[in-house]
Design a protein around this motif. Structure first.
Motif, PDB file in Angstrom:
ATOM      1  N   VAL A 257       0.838  -1.204   0.000  1.00 41.04           N
ATOM      2  CA  VAL A 257       0.000   0.000   0.000  1.00 41.04           C
ATOM      3  C   VAL A 257       0.866   1.244   0.000  1.00 41.04           C
ATOM      4  O   VAL A 257       0.626   2.194  -0.762  1.00 41.04           O
ATOM      5  N   ARG A 258       1.886   1.249   0.846  1.00 34.40           N
ATOM      6  CA  ARG A 258       2.767   2.412   0.902  1.00 34.40           C
ATOM      7  C   ARG A 258       3.488   2.624  -0.434  1.00 34.40           C
ATOM      8  O   ARG A 258       3.638   3.755  -0.909  1.00 34.40           O
ATOM      9  N   ASP A 259       3.939   1.531  -1.053  1.00 34.71           N
ATOM     10  CA  ASP A 259       4.595   1.645  -2.360  1.00 34.71           C
ATOM     11  C   ASP A 259       3.630   2.174  -3.415  1.00 34.71           C
ATOM     12  O   ASP A 259       4.010   2.983  -4.271  1.00 34.71           O
ATOM     13  N   ALA A 260       2.380   1.703  -3.366  1.00 36.84           N
ATOM     14  CA  ALA A 260       1.387   2.158  -4.336  1.00 36.84           C
ATOM     15  C   ALA A 260       1.080   3.640  -4.150  1.00 36.84           C
ATOM     16  O   ALA A 260       0.961   4.394  -5.128  1.00 36.84           O
ATOM     17  N   GLU A 261       0.947   4.074  -2.909  1.00 38.05           N
ATOM     18  CA  GLU A 261       0.719   5.497  -2.649  1.00 38.05           C
ATOM     19  C   GLU A 261       1.844   6.336  -3.238  1.00 38.05           C
ATOM     20  O   GLU A 261       1.599   7.372  -3.882  1.00 38.05           O
ATOM     21  N   ALA A 262       3.078   5.891  -3.026  1.00 32.77           N
ATOM     22  CA  ALA A 262       4.230   6.623  -3.554  1.00 32.77           C
ATOM     23  C   ALA A 262       4.222   6.640  -5.078  1.00 32.77           C
ATOM     24  O   ALA A 262       4.530   7.669  -5.702  1.00 32.77           O
ATOM     25  N   ALA A 263       3.833   5.514  -5.684  1.00 29.62           N
ATOM     26  CA  ALA A 263       3.791   5.436  -7.147  1.00 29.62           C
ATOM     27  C   ALA A 263       2.747   6.383  -7.720  1.00 29.62           C
ATOM     28  O   ALA A 263       2.977   7.012  -8.766  1.00 29.62           O
ATOM     29  N   VAL A 264       1.611   6.500  -7.049  1.00 27.77           N
ATOM     30  CA  VAL A 264       0.560   7.409  -7.519  1.00 27.77           C
ATOM     31  C   VAL A 264       1.026   8.857  -7.408  1.00 27.77           C
ATOM     32  O   VAL A 264       0.848   9.661  -8.332  1.00 27.77           O
ATOM     33  N   ARG A 265       1.642   9.192  -6.294  1.00 28.30           N
ATOM     34  CA  ARG A 265       2.118  10.569  -6.107  1.00 28.30           C
ATOM     35  C   ARG A 265       3.215  10.921  -7.100  1.00 28.30           C
ATOM     36  O   ARG A 265       3.320  12.070  -7.546  1.00 28.30           O
ATOM     37  N   LYS A 266       4.032   9.941  -7.458  1.00 30.81           N
ATOM     38  CA  LYS A 266       5.085  10.188  -8.449  1.00 30.81           C
ATOM     39  C   LYS A 266       4.481  10.402  -9.836  1.00 30.81           C
ATOM     40  O   LYS A 266       4.904  11.288 -10.581  1.00 30.81           O
ATOM     41  N   ALA A 267       3.473   9.585 -10.166  1.00 33.48           N
ATOM     42  CA  ALA A 267       2.847   9.687 -11.485  1.00 33.48           C
ATOM     43  C   ALA A 267       1.973  10.923 -11.608  1.00 33.48           C
ATOM     44  O   ALA A 267       1.859  11.508 -12.698  1.00 33.48           O
ATOM     45  N   VAL A 268       1.341  11.306 -10.495  1.00 33.13           N
ATOM     46  CA  VAL A 268       0.414  12.439 -10.505  1.00 33.13           C
ATOM     47  C   VAL A 268       0.790  13.363  -9.347  1.00 33.13           C
ATOM     48  O   VAL A 268       0.271  13.238  -8.238  1.00 33.13           O
ATOM     49  N   PRO A 269       1.724  14.279  -9.566  1.00 33.80           N
ATOM     50  CA  PRO A 269       2.125  15.192  -8.494  1.00 33.80           C
ATOM     51  C   PRO A 269       0.918  15.920  -7.909  1.00 33.80           C
ATOM     52  O   PRO A 269       0.054  16.413  -8.631  1.00 33.80           O
ATOM     53  N   GLY A 270       0.872  15.930  -6.584  1.00 34.33           N
ATOM     54  CA  GLY A 270      -0.239  16.592  -5.912  1.00 34.33           C
ATOM     55  C   GLY A 270      -1.466  15.719  -5.734  1.00 34.33           C
ATOM     56  O   GLY A 270      -2.499  16.188  -5.222  1.00 34.33           O
ATOM     57  N   ALA A 271      -1.391  14.469  -6.128  1.00 36.08           N
ATOM     58  CA  ALA A 271      -2.540  13.564  -6.013  1.00 36.08           C
ATOM     59  C   ALA A 271      -2.957  13.400  -4.561  1.00 36.08           C
ATOM     60  O   ALA A 271      -2.125  13.315  -3.655  1.00 36.08           O
ATOM     61  N   GLN A 272      -4.266  13.367  -4.351  1.00 33.81           N
ATOM     62  CA  GLN A 272      -4.821  13.096  -3.039  1.00 33.81           C
ATOM     63  C   GLN A 272      -5.055  11.590  -2.933  1.00 33.81           C
ATOM     64  O   GLN A 272      -6.001  11.052  -3.516  1.00 33.81           O
ATOM     65  N   VAL A 273      -4.180  10.882  -2.202  1.00 35.17           N
ATOM     66  CA  VAL A 273      -4.249   9.429  -2.154  1.00 35.17           C
ATOM     67  C   VAL A 273      -4.191   8.941  -0.713  1.00 35.17           C
ATOM     68  O   VAL A 273      -3.415   9.441   0.092  1.00 35.17           O
ATOM     69  N   GLN A 274      -5.056   7.986  -0.407  1.00 33.24           N
ATOM     70  CA  GLN A 274      -5.088   7.338   0.891  1.00 33.24           C
ATOM     71  C   GLN A 274      -4.895   5.841   0.678  1.00 33.24           C
ATOM     72  O   GLN A 274      -5.087   5.326  -0.430  1.00 33.24           O
ATOM     73  N   GLY A 275      -4.561   5.145   1.743  1.00 35.90           N
ATOM     74  CA  GLY A 275      -4.378   3.712   1.633  1.00 35.90           C
ATOM     75  C   GLY A 275      -5.198   2.947   2.649  1.00 35.90           C
ATOM     76  O   GLY A 275      -5.483   3.456   3.745  1.00 35.90           O
ATOM     77  N   PHE A 276      -5.573   1.721   2.272  1.00 39.33           N
ATOM     78  CA  PHE A 276      -6.235   0.813   3.210  1.00 39.33           C
ATOM     79  C   PHE A 276      -5.545  -0.532   3.152  1.00 39.33           C
ATOM     80  O   PHE A 276      -5.326  -1.078   2.062  1.00 39.33           O
ATOM     81  N   VAL A 277      -5.202  -1.062   4.325  1.00 39.30           N
ATOM     82  CA  VAL A 277      -4.564  -2.370   4.420  1.00 39.30           C
ATOM     83  C   VAL A 277      -5.563  -3.354   5.014  1.00 39.30           C
ATOM     84  O   VAL A 277      -6.048  -3.168   6.137  1.00 39.30           O
ATOM     85  N   GLY A 278      -5.893  -4.393   4.252  1.00 40.60           N
ATOM     86  CA  GLY A 278      -6.838  -5.382   4.766  1.00 40.60           C
ATOM     87  C   GLY A 278      -7.173  -6.417   3.720  1.00 40.60           C
ATOM     88  O   GLY A 278      -6.965  -6.207   2.522  1.00 40.60           O
ATOM     89  N   ASP A 279      -7.684  -7.541   4.173  1.00 41.12           N
ATOM     90  CA  ASP A 279      -8.058  -8.655   3.304  1.00 41.12           C
ATOM     91  C   ASP A 279      -9.538  -8.531   2.952  1.00 41.12           C
ATOM     92  O   ASP A 279     -10.411  -8.763   3.791  1.00 41.12           O
ATOM     93  N   LEU A 280      -9.822  -8.170   1.715  1.00 40.92           N
ATOM     94  CA  LEU A 280     -11.205  -7.944   1.277  1.00 40.92           C
ATOM     95  C   LEU A 280     -11.873  -9.201   0.751  1.00 40.92           C
ATOM     96  O   LEU A 280     -12.988  -9.142   0.236  1.00 40.92           O
ATOM     97  N   SER A 281     -11.220 -10.350   0.914  1.00 43.28           N
ATOM     98  CA  SER A 281     -11.825 -11.597   0.458  1.00 43.28           C
ATOM     99  C   SER A 281     -12.782 -12.177   1.492  1.00 43.28           C
ATOM    100  O   SER A 281     -13.332 -13.263   1.290  1.00 43.28           O
ATOM    101  N   ASN A 282     -12.974 -11.446   2.582  1.00 42.66           N
ATOM    102  CA  ASN A 282     -13.916 -11.911   3.606  1.00 42.66           C
ATOM    103  C   ASN A 282     -14.751 -10.744   4.112  1.00 42.66           C
ATOM    104  O   ASN A 282     -14.413  -9.576   3.892  1.00 42.66           O
ATOM    105  N   ASP A 283     -15.811 -11.062   4.793  1.00 39.90           N
ATOM    106  CA  ASP A 283     -16.762 -10.055   5.254  1.00 39.90           C
ATOM    107  C   ASP A 283     -16.128  -9.086   6.243  1.00 39.90           C
ATOM    108  O   ASP A 283     -16.376  -7.876   6.191  1.00 39.90           O
ATOM    109  N   ALA A 284     -15.285  -9.594   7.126  1.00 35.68           N
ATOM    110  CA  ALA A 284     -14.666  -8.734   8.139  1.00 35.68           C
ATOM    111  C   ALA A 284     -13.783  -7.673   7.498  1.00 35.68           C
ATOM    112  O   ALA A 284     -13.785  -6.506   7.920  1.00 35.68           O
TER     113      ALA A 284
END
Length: 264
Positions: free
Chosen positions: A44-71
């Motif tokens: 997630v942290r790497d992806a956030e950095a990649a988005v900011r590099k590709a789009v300077p000034g991008a408003q980006v947040q991250g979520f860490v979690g397993d979405l393959s389950n209800d919880a």
């Protein structure tokens, strides 16, 4: 055409790499605030950095979690209770013979590829309806129409996504919320690169050359005769999420390079 998604909040699941990350970059480039997600903090942290590099000034947040389950889905919705754009990109795939696939794998594929999108669409669509605008996109595959004999469990989930997207679009008729599925063909994502890495090492060819040979052997109906790039797929997703796509809903939008041999 200038796509402007300023003021919109977009969530793309499974977006630390591949089509998901390319889509996040595309949406951010169009002005949207974006949420990237993955099971792993570092990704997630790497992806956030990649988005900011590709789009300077991008408003980006991250979520860490397993979405393959209800919880995991509940935790995401709790952290981000409202989005304007939902791209259900999370997915797993594997080549495996039908007779070797245990029940547990069928269920894992269905929970990950289908139910994650079902749960999140159910959670977010209501607020979209109330505001009179929203976009939901399921990243399906040409394999949902052209079921591969060596990935039947994967193809099943991709067909299911097309069905859910079409049915939900009809359920939300007249609300200003559109629901579509996007059907990539063979795409040169990190996952495909990993699948083909042994052939690259064996032949000494570039990954693009090996991917093109794979397409011509296993998807002989391809018109472009090569794998698509993740950006080519993301371009269609960004359009489906745009203001300009307001009359496009309930559609299965193919970015398959012509693999599915039909004019409809």
């Amino acid at each position: 055409m200038k796509i402007d998604l300023s003021g919109k909040l977009a969530l793309v699941t499974g977006s630390a790499a591949g089509i998901g990350l390319a889509t996040v970059k595309g949406l951010a480039g169009a002005g949207a605030s974006v949420i990237v997600s993955s099971r792993h903090e570092a990704n997630v942290r790497d992806a956030e950095a990649a988005v900011r590099k590709a789009v300077p000034g991008a408003q980006v947040q991250g979520f860490v979690g397993d979405l393959s389950n209800d919880a995991g889905c509940e935790a995401l919705v709790k952290a981000h209770p409202r989005v304007d754009i939902l791209v259900n990109n999370l997915g797993v795939f594997a080549q495996e013979d039908f007779f070797s696939i245990p029940d547990s794998e069928w269920l894992r594929f269905f929970e990950t590829n289908v139910m994650s999108g079902v749960r999140l669409s159910r959670a977010y669509a209501g607020a979209m309806v109330k505001q009179g605008w929203g976009r939901i996109v399921f990243i399906s595959s040409e394999s949902g129409l052209n079921i591969p004999s060596d990935m039947i469990h994967y193809g099943m989930t991709k067909t299911a996504q097309i069905a859910v997207a079409r049915g939900l679009a009809k359920r939300l008729a007249g609300t200003g919320v559109t629901v579509n599925s996007v059907l990539p063909g063979p795409t040169l994502s990190e996952g495909v690169e990993a699948m083909l890495k042994d052939e690259v090492a064996k032949t000494g060819q570039s990954i693009e050359e090996v991917a093109a040979a794979f397409v011509q052997q296993h998807r002989a109906s391809s018109i472009i005769r090569r794998a698509a790039s993740v950006d080519e797929v993301a371009n269609m997703v960004v359009y489906a999420c745009s203001q300009q796509a307001s009359a496009t809903t309930g559609a299965a939008l193919r970015v398959d390079g012509g693999v599915v041999d039909t004019i409809a």
